[in-house]
Design an enzyme around this catalytic site. Structure first.
Site, PDB file in Angstrom:
ATOM      1  N   GLU A 157     -32.767 -54.789  79.291  1.00 39.24           N
ATOM      2  CA  GLU A 157     -32.180 -54.053  78.644  1.00 39.24           C
ATOM      3  C   GLU A 157     -30.903 -53.971  78.663  1.00 39.24           C
ATOM      4  O   GLU A 157     -30.495 -52.576  78.877  1.00 39.24           O
ATOM      5  CB  GLU A 157     -33.587 -52.551  78.211  1.00 39.24           C
ATOM      6  CG  GLU A 157     -32.679 -52.720  77.147  1.00 39.24           C
ATOM      7  CD  GLU A 157     -33.503 -51.472  76.854  1.00 39.24           C
ATOM      8  OE1 GLU A 157     -33.255 -50.770  75.176  1.00 39.24           O
ATOM      9  OE2 GLU A 157     -33.641 -50.427  77.852  1.00 39.24           O
TER      10      GLU A 157
ATOM     11  N   HIS B  31     -26.571 -53.025  75.491  1.00 36.43           N
ATOM     12  CA  HIS B  31     -27.681 -51.922  75.034  1.00 36.43           C
ATOM     13  C   HIS B  31     -27.091 -51.350  73.831  1.00 36.43           C
ATOM     14  O   HIS B  31     -26.755 -51.940  72.802  1.00 36.43           O
ATOM     15  CB  HIS B  31     -28.273 -51.181  76.210  1.00 36.43           C
ATOM     16  CG  HIS B  31     -28.454 -49.878  75.774  1.00 36.43           C
ATOM     17  ND1 HIS B  31     -28.835 -48.743  75.656  1.00 36.43           N
ATOM     18  CD2 HIS B  31     -30.531 -49.546  75.200  1.00 36.43           C
ATOM     19  CE1 HIS B  31     -29.416 -48.195  75.440  1.00 36.43           C
ATOM     20  NE2 HIS B  31     -30.833 -48.516  75.392  1.00 36.43           N
TER      21      HIS B  31
ATOM     22  N   HIS C 187     -30.469 -55.171  69.733  1.00 43.48           N
ATOM     23  CA  HIS C 187     -29.886 -54.102  70.512  1.00 43.48           C
ATOM     24  C   HIS C 187     -28.252 -54.564  69.012  1.00 43.48           C
ATOM     25  O   HIS C 187     -27.423 -53.477  70.096  1.00 43.48           O
ATOM     26  CB  HIS C 187     -29.789 -53.122  71.137  1.00 43.48           C
ATOM     27  CG  HIS C 187     -30.143 -52.656  71.739  1.00 43.48           C
ATOM     28  ND1 HIS C 187     -29.981 -50.931  71.868  1.00 43.48           N
ATOM     29  CD2 HIS C 187     -31.919 -52.016  72.191  1.00 43.48           C
ATOM     30  CE1 HIS C 187     -31.090 -49.861  72.256  1.00 43.48           C
ATOM     31  NE2 HIS C 187     -31.649 -51.067  72.222  1.00 43.48           N
TER      32      HIS C 187
ATOM     33  N   HIS D 209     -37.811 -54.230  70.853  1.00 41.92           N
ATOM     34  CA  HIS D 209     -38.358 -53.495  70.033  1.00 41.92           C
ATOM     35  C   HIS D 209     -37.699 -53.349  68.874  1.00 41.92           C
ATOM     36  O   HIS D 209     -36.822 -52.731  69.110  1.00 41.92           O
ATOM     37  CB  HIS D 209     -38.288 -52.190  71.077  1.00 41.92           C
ATOM     38  CG  HIS D 209     -37.113 -52.516  72.055  1.00 41.92           C
ATOM     39  ND1 HIS D 209     -36.694 -53.227  72.980  1.00 41.92           N
ATOM     40  CD2 HIS D 209     -36.467 -51.128  72.297  1.00 41.92           C
ATOM     41  CE1 HIS D 209     -35.472 -52.807  73.570  1.00 41.92           C
ATOM     42  NE2 HIS D 209     -35.443 -51.620  72.851  1.00 41.92           N
TER      43      HIS D 209
END
Length: 421
Positions: A149, A176, A222, A243
């Site tokens: 991530e 991120h 992101h 997500h």
């Protein structure tokens, strides 16, 4: 009401009948949901339990029992109750580690996922392919995959990307909540940070090509809209949002706008819906029903074929009422059934969509098997800082190659130069 009041008793019996009818319908939906989850693996795109293991135990698994751990969203009893078929565990390290020890810390997070699988082989099976997910599900184990991530974990190195892939990482979230030397993050779209690359730099585009060649899922969860568009334009394989939720329902820049949802559909990718309250309702509170609204909206805009689950458990501090931990996900499946989703749509969202995307990414990799790894490094001027050395770069100060001559060669050059004069 008097005991002899027959009209009153009829009212009571009617109310009780309605209550029992509603309860029975709920039970029917849950039974239906559990049946579908026994046939198709629930594949969740993002869980930060590995980060909790670092923060609570400094990755010392000898000091933790995942059967009894009770201060996280995720433990083994909750996993089993939630029918979690496959999980992308996040290898996350904070943006503060960029230009410092991000690579080491990320490797340690990859290591802790491997050790978690080794410590609990009766529960977890390490997975690195779509077929591994299918085999783990057949063995009634949770397939355990790794997603890195944040592109800062690579320290702008294609060699590091390849190494992490070899260690089992199967997706990379390009940023991120910080820019990297080659990509802009979502905060740029809020105006709180400046764009450094107008999306992706030249090296960032190299990285997308290399991820396609490796067979690594590209995660846009992101990044800025500009990066989303650039990757959707150039990637040979489908992309994922591991997500993120629907921007129209909650206008937060971490969510996906409708026009991008349609592009993801056209690219045959997937948006795995986030349960974080702030991305569900743009407020501190949310409910299971609010999350289902995101499922409904994305289905209405781009179809059930791009939807997945990306709970973000153990990575956020606020989760919806009714979705308090990983054990509660069957309740969301039951809610979708209640809203009229058919079995095929439910199975697509549970895991079939992700499996399709993963298989296509693997197909692109296989088609590129004869291509060579990209070994052109990022320009030193784009990564120069006090924590990085310049070994291998010709001359970091001039920005171009410099010929280094031996004393004998230098003398010969002077002599020849004098003769020429």
């Amino acid at each position: 009401m008097l005991l002899g009041d027959s009209a009153g008793w009829r009212v009571v019996l009617c109310v009780m009948s309605c209550v029992l009818s509603v309860a029975g319908a709920q039970d029917t939906h849950m039974t239906h949901a559990l049946r579908l989850m026994s046939e198709t693996p629930l594949i969740d795109g993002h869980n930060d339990l590995p980060w909790q293991l670092r923060m609570k135990f400094n990755n010392q698994l000898s000091n933790v029992d995942l059967y009894t751990l009770n201060n996280t969203h995720t433990n083994i009893p909750k996993i089993r109750e939630g029918r979690l078929g496959a999980q992308f565990w996040s290898a996350y390290v904070p943006c503060e580690s960029q230009y410092k020890d991000a690579v080491r810390q990320t490797l340690e997070q990859i290591d802790v996922v491997h050790r978690m699988c080794q410590k609990y082989p009766e529960v977890f099976m390490f997975a690195a392919s779509s077929q591994d997910i299918v085999e783990a599900f057949a063995q009634k184990k949770t397939a355990s995959l790794i997603g890195v991530e944040g592109g800062h974990s690579l320290d702008s190195s294609l060699g590091t990307l390849r190494t992490m892939y070899q260690l089992g990482a199967r997706y990379l979230t390009l940023t991120h909540s910080c820019n990297t030397p080659w990509a802009d993050n979502w905060l740029v779209d809020t105006g709180s940070e400046p764009s450094q690359h107008n999306g992706l730099s030249k090296f960032g585009k190299q990285l997308i090509v290399e991820m396609n060649r490796l067979g690594m899922l590209i995660d846009l969860a992101h990044v800025t809209e500009k990066v989303m568009d650039q990757v959707l334009d150039m990637s040979m394989a489908p992309v994922i949002f591991s997500h993120s939720s629907a921007y129209t329902i909650c206008p937060h820049k971490r969510n996906v706008p409708d026009r991008i949802l349609k592009r993801v559909r056209d690219k045959q990718g997937i948006v795995m819906i986030n349960f974080y309250n702030d991305y569900v309702t743009c407020s501190k509170t949310a409910s299971l029903s609010d999350v289902a609204d995101h499922f409904d909206h994305i289905r209405s805009v781009a179809g059930a074929g791009i939807i997945g689950f990306g709970g973000d458990y153990d990575g956020v501090g606020r989760v919806p009422v009714g979705l308090e931990d990983v054990s509660k996900v069957p309740g969301l499946v039951a809610e979708l059934l209640k809203r009229g989703w058919n079995d095929t749509e439910i199975k697509d969202a549970l895991g079939d969509n992700l499996l399709r995307v993963f298989r296509e990414v693997e197909k692109v990799r296989n088609n590129l098997r004869d291509s060579h790894p990209d070994d052109l490094p990022i320009p030193y001027s784009e990564v120069k800082n006090t924590c990085r050395t310049s070994y291998g770069y010709p001359d970091p100060d001039s920005g171009g190659p410099v010929l280094t001559l031996s004393p004998l060669a230098l003398l010969l050059a002077l002599v020849l130069g004098g003769l020429a004069a």
